[in-house]
Design a protein around this motif. Structure first.
Motif, PDB file in Angstrom:
ATOM      1  N   ARG A   1       6.500  -6.820  29.655  1.00  0.00           N
ATOM      2  CA  ARG A   1       7.844  -7.129  29.160  1.00  0.00           C
ATOM      3  C   ARG A   1       8.869  -6.277  29.919  1.00  0.00           C
ATOM      4  O   ARG A   1       8.701  -5.064  30.074  1.00  0.00           O
ATOM      5  CB  ARG A   1       7.946  -6.859  27.664  1.00  0.00           C
ATOM      6  N   ILE A   2       9.920  -6.923  30.380  1.00  0.00           N
ATOM      7  CA  ILE A   2      10.964  -6.267  31.163  1.00  0.00           C
ATOM      8  C   ILE A   2      12.299  -6.447  30.452  1.00  0.00           C
ATOM      9  O   ILE A   2      12.658  -7.565  30.061  1.00  0.00           O
ATOM     10  CB  ILE A   2      11.050  -6.860  32.585  1.00  0.00           C
ATOM     11  N   GLY A   3      13.032  -5.367  30.288  1.00  0.00           N
ATOM     12  CA  GLY A   3      14.373  -5.438  29.729  1.00  0.00           C
ATOM     13  C   GLY A   3      15.411  -5.258  30.825  1.00  0.00           C
ATOM     14  O   GLY A   3      15.279  -4.373  31.670  1.00  0.00           O
ATOM     15  N   VAL A   4      16.413  -6.111  30.832  1.00  0.00           N
ATOM     16  CA  VAL A   4      17.538  -5.975  31.758  1.00  0.00           C
ATOM     17  C   VAL A   4      18.763  -5.576  30.945  1.00  0.00           C
ATOM     18  O   VAL A   4      19.198  -6.336  30.062  1.00  0.00           O
ATOM     19  CB  VAL A   4      17.813  -7.284  32.525  1.00  0.00           C
ATOM     20  N   ILE A   5      19.303  -4.402  31.219  1.00  0.00           N
ATOM     21  CA  ILE A   5      20.468  -3.896  30.496  1.00  0.00           C
ATOM     22  C   ILE A   5      21.720  -4.239  31.284  1.00  0.00           C
ATOM     23  O   ILE A   5      21.895  -3.795  32.424  1.00  0.00           O
ATOM     24  CB  ILE A   5      20.356  -2.386  30.267  1.00  0.00           C
ATOM     25  N   ALA A   6      22.596  -5.016  30.686  1.00  0.00           N
ATOM     26  CA  ALA A   6      23.786  -5.478  31.395  1.00  0.00           C
ATOM     27  C   ALA A   6      24.700  -4.318  31.744  1.00  0.00           C
ATOM     28  O   ALA A   6      24.960  -3.423  30.935  1.00  0.00           O
ATOM     29  CB  ALA A   6      24.535  -6.495  30.545  1.00  0.00           C
ATOM     30  N   ALA A   7      25.184  -4.363  33.002  1.00  0.00           N
ATOM     31  CA  ALA A   7      26.161  -3.388  33.461  1.00  0.00           C
ATOM     32  C   ALA A   7      27.357  -4.068  34.105  1.00  0.00           C
ATOM     33  O   ALA A   7      28.385  -3.437  34.329  1.00  0.00           O
ATOM     34  CB  ALA A   7      25.511  -2.423  34.453  1.00  0.00           C
ATOM     35  N   GLY A   8      27.217  -5.356  34.438  1.00  0.00           N
ATOM     36  CA  GLY A   8      28.262  -6.106  35.118  1.00  0.00           C
ATOM     37  C   GLY A   8      27.703  -7.410  35.638  1.00  0.00           C
ATOM     38  O   GLY A   8      26.583  -7.806  35.304  1.00  0.00           O
ATOM     39  N   PRO A   9      28.451  -8.099  36.498  1.00  0.00           N
ATOM     40  CA  PRO A   9      28.027  -9.422  36.981  1.00  0.00           C
ATOM     41  C   PRO A   9      26.670  -9.429  37.676  1.00  0.00           C
ATOM     42  O   PRO A   9      25.921 -10.405  37.574  1.00  0.00           O
ATOM     43  CB  PRO A   9      29.148  -9.809  37.953  1.00  0.00           C
TER      44      PRO A   9
ATOM     45  N   ALA B   1      29.627 -11.835  29.097  1.00  0.00           N
ATOM     46  CA  ALA B   1      29.668 -13.026  28.252  1.00  0.00           C
ATOM     47  C   ALA B   1      29.036 -14.169  29.031  1.00  0.00           C
ATOM     48  O   ALA B   1      29.355 -14.379  30.204  1.00  0.00           O
ATOM     49  CB  ALA B   1      31.103 -13.361  27.877  1.00  0.00           C
ATOM     50  N   LEU B   2      28.139 -14.880  28.396  1.00  0.00           N
ATOM     51  CA  LEU B   2      27.407 -15.958  29.058  1.00  0.00           C
ATOM     52  C   LEU B   2      27.938 -17.306  28.587  1.00  0.00           C
ATOM     53  O   LEU B   2      27.961 -17.586  27.377  1.00  0.00           O
ATOM     54  CB  LEU B   2      25.915 -15.842  28.740  1.00  0.00           C
ATOM     55  N   ASP B   3      28.350 -18.127  29.542  1.00  0.00           N
ATOM     56  CA  ASP B   3      28.777 -19.469  29.159  1.00  0.00           C
ATOM     57  C   ASP B   3      27.547 -20.360  28.958  1.00  0.00           C
ATOM     58  O   ASP B   3      26.403 -19.932  29.179  1.00  0.00           O
ATOM     59  CB  ASP B   3      29.743 -20.061  30.193  1.00  0.00           C
ATOM     60  N   GLU B   4      27.780 -21.593  28.553  1.00  0.00           N
ATOM     61  CA  GLU B   4      26.671 -22.478  28.219  1.00  0.00           C
ATOM     62  C   GLU B   4      25.771 -22.740  29.424  1.00  0.00           C
ATOM     63  O   GLU B   4      24.538 -22.824  29.300  1.00  0.00           O
ATOM     64  CB  GLU B   4      27.208 -23.791  27.658  1.00  0.00           C
ATOM     65  N   ALA B   5      26.371 -22.876  30.609  1.00  0.00           N
ATOM     66  CA  ALA B   5      25.587 -23.152  31.807  1.00  0.00           C
ATOM     67  C   ALA B   5      24.648 -21.986  32.130  1.00  0.00           C
ATOM     68  O   ALA B   5      23.479 -22.197  32.481  1.00  0.00           O
ATOM     69  CB  ALA B   5      26.511 -23.432  32.989  1.00  0.00           C
TER      70      ALA B   5
END
Length: 297
Positions: A144-152, A176-180
């Protein structure tokens, strides 16, 4: 004061690779290094042909020993705090007070990493928190790998890392993730977790604000990079912005916007890895040599 053909500021992989080309051309080279390799926390280096799995400190010490076998190589363990001058007449000053002169300067100064402000993350940087899947993904054994958001760039990581394991993308209120994008991540098998992170515990356990604890084989994040010192800016070198942060702008010959000042390695290219830094340094060393042989070009 002796004037060297080249002073290399930074004696990690890129700087040493450049110096090797120059001393083999029997040019006088001074490397000044503060001993702060970016990957000093990592116990193994991967993805570098013939050195896969080797302690990066061993790679660095072996390279230094090989360089110091050349009589035109000098080495000073110190931090450069000031650089000035122009082509054929540069002066650098070290923290200990010594000054040195050179015809060319090579900035192999590496980068500093600005990490997400998550409790416990910085302490695990390079040991269980990583940025490069090609360097560290295989060793997670498809766990299992976690990706911690920091930017684009974190979205790119979340899309890429399913090649190495089961991925959870921890947006942590940063992206923020759009539907696509949600559909794209779902199609890749990525789980999206929007709950805020409270802290990192154990090796790679993520405690969330709602009390849940998610355990991972490893964590990835995309830090923002900038040159590790202000030397390039102080010299007047143009800087440029990338998706990963700020870097020194260079031409195809690795020369900066200031004549006679060259740059290579993580501070002057993206993406980053040991093998790419070595290649970049080797090219920079050859181009600096050409500038000494044909100074009018």
């Amino acid at each position: 004061m002796k004037t060297y053909d080249v002073i290399v500021i930074g004696g990690s992989y890129a700087g040493m690779a450049a110096a090797l080309q120059l001393v083999r051309a029997r040019r006088s080279v001074l490397i000044i290094d503060a001993g702060k390799r970016r990957n000093r926390a990592a116990s193994h280096s991967h993805g570098f042909l013939t050195q896969d799995g080797t302690d990066p400190a061993v790679i660095a010490s072996t390279a230094r020993a090989q360089l110091q076998a050349y009589p035109t190589l000098s080495w000073v363990d110190d931090l450069v705090v000031e650089a000035s001058g122009s082509r054929d007449a540069f002066i650098v000053r070290c923290a200990a007070g010594e000054t040195h002169a050179a015809r060319r300067l090579l900035l192999a100064i590496g980068v500093s990493d600005t990490l997400p402000a998550v409790s416990g993350l910085a302490e695990r940087w390079g040991t269980s928190v990583f940025h490069c899947p090609y360097c560290h993904g295989y060793e997670l054994q498809q766990g299992r790998i976690g990706v911690i958001a920091a930017g684009p760039m974190s979205i790119h990581q979340a899309q890429l890392l399913p090649e190495w394991g089961s991925v959870t993308f921890l947006t942590n209120g940063v992206v923020a993730l759009d539907e696509a994008l949600l559909q794209d991540l779902t199609a890749r098998g990525v789980t999206v977790e929007d709950t805020r992170i409270d802290r990192i515990e154990a090796d790679a356990d993520v405690s969330l604000a709602d009390g849940r604890r998610l355990s991972f084989a490893g964590l990835f994040t995309a830090p923002t990079n900038a040159p590790s010192t202000s030397i390039a800016k102080d010299l007047g070198c143009a800087l440029t912005e990338t998706l990963m942060g700020t870097q020194i702008q260079t031409s195809e010959t690795k020369e900066s916007s200031i004549s006679g000042v060259f740059a290579c390695g993580d501070a002057a290219r993206v993406p980053h890895s040991v093998s790419l830094a070595v290649a970049d340094g080797a090219w920079a060393g050859a181009q600096i040599h050409r500038s000494l042989v044909w100074p009018e070009s």
